[in-house]
Write an enzyme that holds these catalytic residues in place. Sequence first.
Site, PDB file in Angstrom:
ATOM      1  N   LYS A 102      34.663  27.869  48.336  1.00  0.00           N
ATOM      2  CA  LYS A 102      34.315  28.552  49.593  1.00  0.00           C
ATOM      3  C   LYS A 102      32.963  29.212  49.333  1.00  0.00           C
ATOM      4  CE  LYS A 102      33.989  31.764  51.737  1.00  0.00           C
ATOM      5  NZ  LYS A 102      32.681  32.125  52.285  1.00  0.00           N
TER       6      LYS A 102
ATOM      7  N   GLU B 172      33.770  37.981  38.664  1.00  0.00           N
ATOM      8  CA  GLU B 172      32.410  38.416  38.314  1.00  0.00           C
ATOM      9  C   GLU B 172      31.936  39.290  39.465  1.00  0.00           C
ATOM     10  OE1 GLU B 172      30.997  37.934  35.544  1.00  0.00           O
ATOM     11  OE2 GLU B 172      32.187  36.311  34.679  1.00  0.00           O
TER      12      GLU B 172
ATOM     13  N   CYS C  45      23.318  40.572  40.459  1.00  0.00           N
ATOM     14  CA  CYS C  45      24.271  41.537  39.898  1.00  0.00           C
ATOM     15  C   CYS C  45      23.736  42.070  38.573  1.00  0.00           C
ATOM     16  CB  CYS C  45      25.611  40.861  39.679  1.00  0.00           C
ATOM     17  SG  CYS C  45      25.447  39.344  38.733  1.00  0.00           S
TER      18      CYS C  45
ATOM     19  N   GLU D  22      24.449  49.836  43.947  1.00  0.00           N
ATOM     20  CA  GLU D  22      23.597  48.667  43.689  1.00  0.00           C
ATOM     21  C   GLU D  22      22.484  48.623  44.733  1.00  0.00           C
ATOM     22  OE1 GLU D  22      26.558  45.389  43.731  1.00  0.00           O
ATOM     23  OE2 GLU D  22      25.295  44.514  42.181  1.00  0.00           O
TER      24      GLU D  22
HETATM   25  P1  NAP Z   1      30.637  39.416  48.952  1.00  0.00           P
HETATM   26  O1  NAP Z   1      30.438  40.023  50.285  1.00  0.00           O
HETATM   27  O2  NAP Z   1      31.682  39.955  48.084  1.00  0.00           O
HETATM   28  O3  NAP Z   1      30.869  37.851  49.247  1.00  0.00           O
HETATM   29  C1  NAP Z   1      31.086  36.942  48.218  1.00  0.00           C
HETATM   30  C2  NAP Z   1      31.911  35.786  48.733  1.00  0.00           C
HETATM   31  O4  NAP Z   1      33.186  36.259  49.144  1.00  0.00           O
HETATM   32  C3  NAP Z   1      31.326  35.071  49.946  1.00  0.00           C
HETATM   33  O5  NAP Z   1      31.630  33.702  49.851  1.00  0.00           O
HETATM   34  C4  NAP Z   1      32.076  35.699  51.087  1.00  0.00           C
HETATM   35  O6  NAP Z   1      32.160  34.901  52.238  1.00  0.00           O
HETATM   36  C5  NAP Z   1      33.442  35.871  50.483  1.00  0.00           C
HETATM   37  N1  NAP Z   1      34.258  36.889  51.130  1.00  0.00           N
HETATM   38  C6  NAP Z   1      33.866  38.001  51.799  1.00  0.00           C
HETATM   39  N2  NAP Z   1      34.941  38.691  52.214  1.00  0.00           N
HETATM   40  C7  NAP Z   1      36.040  38.013  51.783  1.00  0.00           C
HETATM   41  C8  NAP Z   1      37.441  38.236  51.887  1.00  0.00           C
HETATM   42  N3  NAP Z   1      37.952  39.300  52.520  1.00  0.00           N
HETATM   43  N4  NAP Z   1      38.272  37.340  51.320  1.00  0.00           N
HETATM   44  C9  NAP Z   1      37.769  36.260  50.682  1.00  0.00           C
HETATM   45  N5  NAP Z   1      36.471  35.985  50.561  1.00  0.00           N
HETATM   46  C10 NAP Z   1      35.603  36.861  51.089  1.00  0.00           C
HETATM   47  O7  NAP Z   1      29.344  39.458  48.069  1.00  0.00           O
HETATM   48  P2  NAP Z   1      27.861  39.010  48.423  1.00  0.00           P
HETATM   49  O8  NAP Z   1      27.296  40.023  49.355  1.00  0.00           O
HETATM   50  O9  NAP Z   1      27.832  37.584  48.831  1.00  0.00           O
HETATM   51  O10 NAP Z   1      27.151  39.092  46.992  1.00  0.00           O
HETATM   52  C11 NAP Z   1      26.654  40.259  46.472  1.00  0.00           C
HETATM   53  C12 NAP Z   1      27.592  40.847  45.433  1.00  0.00           C
HETATM   54  O11 NAP Z   1      27.909  39.873  44.449  1.00  0.00           O
HETATM   55  C13 NAP Z   1      26.970  41.991  44.664  1.00  0.00           C
HETATM   56  O12 NAP Z   1      27.865  43.053  44.524  1.00  0.00           O
HETATM   57  C14 NAP Z   1      26.655  41.384  43.302  1.00  0.00           C
HETATM   58  O13 NAP Z   1      26.575  42.299  42.264  1.00  0.00           O
HETATM   59  C15 NAP Z   1      27.770  40.424  43.146  1.00  0.00           C
HETATM   60  N6  NAP Z   1      27.424  39.364  42.197  1.00  0.00           N
HETATM   61  C16 NAP Z   1      28.026  39.365  40.971  1.00  0.00           C
HETATM   62  C17 NAP Z   1      27.713  38.398  40.039  1.00  0.00           C
HETATM   63  C18 NAP Z   1      28.351  38.398  38.681  1.00  0.00           C
HETATM   64  O14 NAP Z   1      28.290  37.378  38.003  1.00  0.00           O
HETATM   65  N7  NAP Z   1      28.967  39.479  38.232  1.00  0.00           N
HETATM   66  C19 NAP Z   1      26.779  37.402  40.351  1.00  0.00           C
HETATM   67  C20 NAP Z   1      26.191  37.424  41.609  1.00  0.00           C
HETATM   68  C21 NAP Z   1      26.532  38.414  42.527  1.00  0.00           C
HETATM   69  P3  NAP Z   1      31.190  35.163  53.505  1.00  0.00           P
HETATM   70  O15 NAP Z   1      29.830  34.914  53.020  1.00  0.00           O
HETATM   71  O16 NAP Z   1      31.662  34.191  54.503  1.00  0.00           O
HETATM   72  O17 NAP Z   1      31.397  36.583  53.908  1.00  0.00           O
END
Ligand code: NAP
Length: 483
Positions: free
Chosen positions: A180, A256, A290, A387
């Site tokens: 997804k 992650e 991240c 962040e």
């Molecule tokens: P996000 O809002 O958590 O979204 C990540 C993924 O989860 C997207 O595919 C999103 O889909 C989906 N999603 C959102 N709400 C969901 C729910 N209730 N149930 C299931 N899936 C759901 O994060 P983001 O804004 O895309 O990315 C930024 C974050 O990722 C930051 O906090 C960053 O630190 C973290 N990150 C961590 C790493 C690591 O390796 N530790 C690497 C990269 C990024 P939709 O797009 O359709 O909402």
Amino acid sequence: MNEQITNSAPNDLYIGGKWVEGTGGDRFDVLNPADQTVLASVASGTVEDAIKAIDAAEAAFADWAGRSPRERAEILRKAWELIIADKERFARLITLENGKPLSDARGEVAYAAEFFRWYAEEAVRNRGEVMMSPASGARILVQHKPAGIGVLVTPWNFPAAMGTRKIGPALAAGCPVVIKPASATPLTMLALMPVLAEAGVPAGVVNVVPSKSSGKIVDAMLHDARVRVVSFTGSTEVGRTLLKSAADNIVNPAMELGGNAPFIVCDDADLDKAVEGAILAKMRNIGEACTAANRFFVHDKVYDAFAEKLTKRMGAMKMGNGLEDGVEVGSLVNADTRNKVTELVDDAVKRGAKVLCGGKVPEGPGYFYPATVLGDVAPDSQCVSEEIFGPVAALQRFSDDDEMIAKANDTEYGLVAYLFAGDMKRGLALSERLEYGMVGLNRGLVSDPAAPFGGVKQSGIGREGSHEGLKEFQETQYISVEW
Ligand code: NAP
């Protein structure tokens, strides 16, 4: 289809090796954040579609898991070759949907592809263990088997690499997957599917279901008893929700999550090296990582010199459409991300931070924000605890190592820390005291497919990359043998 995108996938759902429009008939637009034009219309998967993707994965599982490790390895290796041969097309697509500069996108494609080469090599090194039980004399035979169907949920900041970092080990282990991708950037993952098919990945082994109803479809998949792994990269908040859903069927979680990386410059550090490290740690991906340096702690004795060098370097960075030559600061991914950066900078300035460069939203289309250095940031500023996810370096001073380590560890996150020191003995001793899953010692980049990537505390569970990444998609079985 936008004319800027060439040879792309149909942008429907990819289930069982076929492009399907989905049962709901809904579609959503993917925008170019640099000019807000529509790049493509993508099918939005429903719960029914997601379950069909699990059906396809289940149908493909026995055959894929039963293939020899060598055969799986050759297919992964071929996927690496095909992506590298097509690097420029993938890089342009990433820049178009994400906004990052082409140089960053090229780096991401190489990094993303490398997970296939690395796991081609790991697929054939799935070692077990045999030992004699000390008490009974029976033989203890240990082997690692494919865990089962994996659900992979990925973020928008690395549209290729956050997917391949999961697909590589899953396929090496013998597991089929349903992906997804993030709704802001699903095009790269969809464009990867014909390449995987050409490499020899059988129908149903990798399925992609973009959706505007992420919560519903992921929850439904995690409540399907056939799913055994959920591998998520994204925010800590969503990770927590997925862990709760995964608890019902005791699905193996690999998480992650977010970070709040300290970037520490000791008084004996090589300052030019520290500035180069800071540019990588802060500005790679425009700070939308991240792993991005979020809190700079600079020793009082070198603070002014470091601040001046960093400001000179960041102040000269060219901002613009990521496809243009020489651009180092592309567009942030969307309005929310830029609004958040603006809010954090305004809050820090209100609390007394000095704007050393940047700090102003430019006129015109796109979600641009300039490279910004904030000096003498107050410790109670929001950007110290949250962040930033943008191109803002927030500098604080320190004069005592113990106090600096306490501040660096004072966060619920524990993904990565960066430390620059001249004396390696001091550098290693301080590194060990940092409560982080990864430390960049005199380096501004830790991401490496051969290394275990991951965080402690609320930054995650498990590791991706290295041999450890394979374990996330395996179950250990022990057979007690009367020899
Ligand atoms: P996000 O809002 O958590 O979204 C990540 C993924 O989860 C997207 O595919 C999103 O889909 C989906 N999603 C959102 N709400 C969901 C729910 N209730 N149930 C299931 N899936 C759901 O994060 P983001 O804004 O895309 O990315 C930024 C974050 O990722 C930051 O906090 C960053 O630190 C973290 N990150 C961590 C790493 C690591 O390796 N530790 C690497 C990269 C990024 P939709 O797009 O359709 O909402």
